[in-house]
Enzyme design. Structure first.
Site, short mmCIF file in Angstrom:
data_model
loop_
_atom_site.label_atom_id
_atom_site.label_comp_id
_atom_site.label_asym_id
_atom_site.label_seq_id
_atom_site.Cartn_x
_atom_site.Cartn_y
_atom_site.Cartn_z
N GLU A 286 38.94 36.30 35.18
CA GLU A 286 39.91 37.38 35.12
C GLU A 286 41.17 37.08 35.91
O GLU A 286 42.08 37.91 35.96
CB GLU A 286 39.28 38.68 35.65
CG GLU A 286 40.02 39.93 35.19
CD GLU A 286 39.49 41.18 35.86
OE1 GLU A 286 39.15 41.11 37.05
OE2 GLU A 286 39.42 42.21 35.19
N CYS A 287 41.24 35.92 36.53
CA CYS A 287 42.38 35.63 37.41
C CYS A 287 43.38 34.65 36.80
O CYS A 287 44.49 35.03 36.44
CB CYS A 287 41.87 35.11 38.76
SG CYS A 287 40.97 36.33 39.72
N ILE A 288 43.00 33.38 36.70
CA ILE A 288 43.97 32.36 36.30
C ILE A 288 44.55 32.59 34.90
O ILE A 288 45.75 32.41 34.70
CB ILE A 288 43.36 30.95 36.43
CG1 ILE A 288 42.93 30.70 37.88
CG2 ILE A 288 44.37 29.89 36.01
CD1 ILE A 288 42.23 29.37 38.08
N VAL A 290 45.10 35.37 33.53
CA VAL A 290 45.69 36.71 33.44
C VAL A 290 46.82 36.92 34.44
O VAL A 290 47.94 37.32 34.08
CB VAL A 290 44.60 37.78 33.65
CG1 VAL A 290 45.22 39.18 33.73
CG2 VAL A 290 43.57 37.73 32.53
N ASP A 291 46.55 36.64 35.71
CA ASP A 291 47.50 36.99 36.77
C ASP A 291 48.90 36.40 36.59
O ASP A 291 49.89 37.09 36.87
CB ASP A 291 46.94 36.59 38.14
CG ASP A 291 45.64 37.32 38.46
OD1 ASP A 291 45.29 38.24 37.71
OD2 ASP A 291 44.99 36.97 39.45
#
Length: 446
Positions: A286-288, A290-291
């Site tokens: 959910e991080c790389i 998306v952010d």
């Protein structure tokens, strides 16, 4: 220990309010409510409960709530024994009203993206709607979810309109982005990972820093909520750009017949100015994936652009397709095609050691293989069932008899314990997307 960067001013809410808060910090009697008991919320709740604070968690998933009550963990970084050790202080509910009376409310909900690659703040907005009736004078509200810069301040303004309470005066609000790395194998956890905190006011920052000082060895206050928000987004954008660069290097090394991991390992011996990133089938979680879109969104609003970020996204998004193309090339060298081929995908979660499928590259690899006409099965002990686009994917045992029936196998996510397994030598074609398998005549790199 709380490591402060700069001077935190005295309380602005009045001596009594600040004094009561500080006394509760000192006595470990602050009542903590956590909204969202996922990969960030549950470990945080465990941390505060372990520190002796009473913690009540809120989640819409009734199964999670039931498992917390039973002391049965659903995360790799939280054990059943740890939950059992804080059973008298950590509880969970599906009812927002049961968080009434909390001194601190911490929002730990997902922030995915919309179809047009904008931040989807529906979960954050819903969480804020849930906590609005719980706010009272002196409440400390903290947002941990990764969000575009300006989100915390906008949420505070909306809460002020809804409640009539003044942010920074009647209630305090801060941004403290999560830095959870599920199944981290290098010893980093909630306690020893520095915690960035930025409040609406200096008193908001002071209170949030004092709170996290109970569970984090180092707390790093920053001047504004926007700094805290953007720092988290930039951290993962840094990783995206460097992973993209590593994929370019990997392609070059294959054409030059040079082992890419040896190149990176050699470069990483430099004691300064270099941080190793290794090639793979893409990025997930959910991080790389998306952010960095939040960073690009902020740039669009500011009337500028981030061409490097856009190029990195484009490079990483193409990687699962490149896996399929490479496998087709390898099978083609044996006078065959992917159409009708039996292909085993080994490792389908986005990261080794976890069961999380969010944005996992393996899902796109499976889509590509199916589109090419392959019959796809998978092996991943942490993912007992897999459905992609509504169609189940058959699970396969890691056994000689099953491997002998394959036309090819592709290691998408490393499965603990399999990297040195001799059974990799059975399928006629093996594609190693991480350049980690022992060299053998049937193993090729991406």
């Amino acid at each position: 220990m709380v490591a402060m960067t700069g001077v935190i001013a005295p309380a602005i809410h009045g001596r009594d309010g600040a004094q009561v808060f500080d006394e509760k910090i000192e006595s470990h009697t602050l009542r903590v409510g956590i909204v969202g008991l996922g990969y960030t919320g549950l470990p945080l709740g465990l941390g505060f409960a372990t520190a002796g604070l009473p913690v009540r968690g809120l989640d819409t998933d009734a199964e999670r709530v039931d498992r917390v009550a039973r002391g049965s963990s659903y995360l790799p970084d939280v054990s059943d024994a740890e939950l059992a050790s804080v059973s008298e202080r950590l509880s969970a509910t599906t009812e927002p009203g049961e968080l009434a009376g909390s001194d601190v409310l911490i929002v730990c909900v997902p922030t995915p993206v919309t179809g047009d690659q904008q931040a989807n703040l529906d979960y954050v907005n819903s969480a804020m709607d849930s906590v609005a009736p719980l706010l009272r004078r002196g409440t400390l509200l903290i947002l941990q979810s990764t969000v575009p810069p300006g989100t915390t301040a906008a949420a505070a303004a909306a809460l002020a309109d809804a409640t009539g309470l003044e942010p920074g005066t009647d209630f305090h609000m801060a941004m403290a982005p999560e830095r959870v790395d599920p199944a981290n194998t290098n010893g980093w956890n909630l306690t020893n990972t520095p915690k960035v905190v930025g409040g609406l006011t200096e008193e908001c920052t002071r209170r949030a820093a004092a709170l996290f000082g109970l569970v984090c060895e180092t707390v790093v206050p920053v001047s504004r909520t926007e700094v805290a928000e953007l720092s988290k987004v930039f951290e993962n954008t840094f990783r995206l750009v460097n992973i993209s660069l590593t994929l370019e290097l990997s392609d070059l090394c294959r054409h030059l017949d040079i082992p890419v991991r040896e190149v990176i390992d050699a470069a990483s011996t430099k004691p300064y100015g270099f941080l190793p990133h290794y090639p793979g089938p893409g990025v997930g979680g959910e991080c790389i994936p998306v952010d960095p879109l939040f960073l690009r969104e902020a740039a669009d609003r500011a009337g500028t652009d981030m061409k490097l970020v856009a190029a990195a996204f484009d490079r990483v998004e193409k990687r699962p397709g490149q896996v399929v193309e490479r496998l087709a090339e390898l099978i083609g060298a044996r006078d065959s095609t992917l159409s009708g081929a039996k292909v085993l995908v080994v490792g389908v979660s986005y990261k080794s050691g976890v069961a999380d499928l969010r944005n996992a590259p393996a899902l796109d690899v499976i889509r590509g293989l199916r589109a090419a006409g392959a019959t796809v099965s998978y092996h991943d002990p942490l993912v007992p069932d897999l459905v992609v686009d509504g169609e189940p994917v058959a699970a396969a045992a890691w056994a000689a008899a099953e491997l002998a029936q394959l036309d090819a196998a592709v290691m998408v996510t490393a499965v603990p314990g399999l990297e040195q397994d001799l059974l990799w030598g059975i399928p006629p074609v093996v594609l190693d997307t991480h350049n980690k398998l022992e060299t053998a005549s049937n193993v090729a790199v991406l």
